[in-house]
Design an enzyme around this catalytic site. Structure first.
Site, mmCIF file in Angstrom:
data_model
loop_
_atom_site.group_PDB
_atom_site.id
_atom_site.type_symbol
_atom_site.label_atom_id
_atom_site.label_comp_id
_atom_site.label_asym_id
_atom_site.label_seq_id
_atom_site.Cartn_x
_atom_site.Cartn_y
_atom_site.Cartn_z
ATOM 1 N N ILE A 30 -7.724 -2.030 33.534
ATOM 2 C CA ILE A 30 -8.870 -2.299 34.410
ATOM 3 C C ILE A 30 -9.462 -3.695 34.155
ATOM 4 O O ILE A 30 -10.151 -4.253 35.017
ATOM 5 C CB ILE A 30 -9.951 -1.197 34.208
ATOM 6 N N ASN A 86 -2.982 -0.987 19.348
ATOM 7 C CA ASN A 86 -4.030 -1.168 18.355
ATOM 8 C C ASN A 86 -4.328 0.153 17.652
ATOM 9 O O ASN A 86 -4.185 1.223 18.255
ATOM 10 C CB ASN A 86 -5.307 -1.684 19.034
ATOM 11 N N HIS A 99 -2.127 4.071 23.343
ATOM 12 C CA HIS A 99 -1.658 3.377 24.549
ATOM 13 C C HIS A 99 -0.926 2.119 24.130
ATOM 14 O O HIS A 99 -1.363 1.401 23.233
ATOM 15 C CB HIS A 99 -2.818 3.042 25.487
ATOM 16 N N LEU A 100 0.172 1.873 24.807
ATOM 17 C CA LEU A 100 0.973 0.677 24.555
ATOM 18 C C LEU A 100 0.616 -0.344 25.625
ATOM 19 O O LEU A 100 0.811 -0.101 26.827
ATOM 20 C CB LEU A 100 2.458 1.059 24.630
#
Ligand code: AMP
Ligand code: ZN
Length: 113
Positions: A30, A86, A99-100
């Protein structure tokens, strides 16, 4: 506690979904940090990489296969792109559903800062 990425998976909140299958979903970030910035997430809620179990090994490999497909589809594969996951606050993790990140389309700096 609610999870914004579980809400995206369950179509409770909208996202620009670019890939989905039985175990993973990818969508546009986003707040993109590069011309190409997408996120690949497992349907299974896993808070951080520290929560990964041996049984998740195939799932994690699958996320990388999807990232490769997206990089090719978006024409950054040969130029180069960065994959980032992260872990915990000091790394910059803000959403606690792994999440990658796929970042590409501009020169990436190192060290990342
Ligand atoms: P991280 O800081 O590694 O946890 O990355 C979280 C990422 O999720 C950031 O790049 C955000 O811009 C992105 N993000 C947060 N909320 C949404 C959303 N509703 N749809 C798409 N991306 C999001
Ligand atoms: Zn979640």
């Amino acid at each position: 506690m609610g999870c914004i990425f579980c809400d995206i998976l369950n179509k409770k909140i909208p996202a620009k979904i670019i890939y989905e299958d039985e175990s993973a979903v990818a969508f546009e970030d986003i707040n993109p940090q590069a011309p190409v910035h997408a996120l690949v997430i497992p349907r299974k809620h896993i808070s951080t990489t520290l929560d990964l179990k041996e049984g998740d090994n195939n799932l994690i490999g699958h996320l990388f296969q999807i990232a490769n497909k997206i990089a090719r589809d978006k024409n950054v594969a040969e130029r180069g792109f960065r994959l980032v996951m992260n872990c915990n606050p000091e790394s910059g993790q803000t959403v606690f559903h792994i999440h990658l990140h796929i970042l590409g389309g501009r020169h990436m700096h190192w060290p990342p800062g």
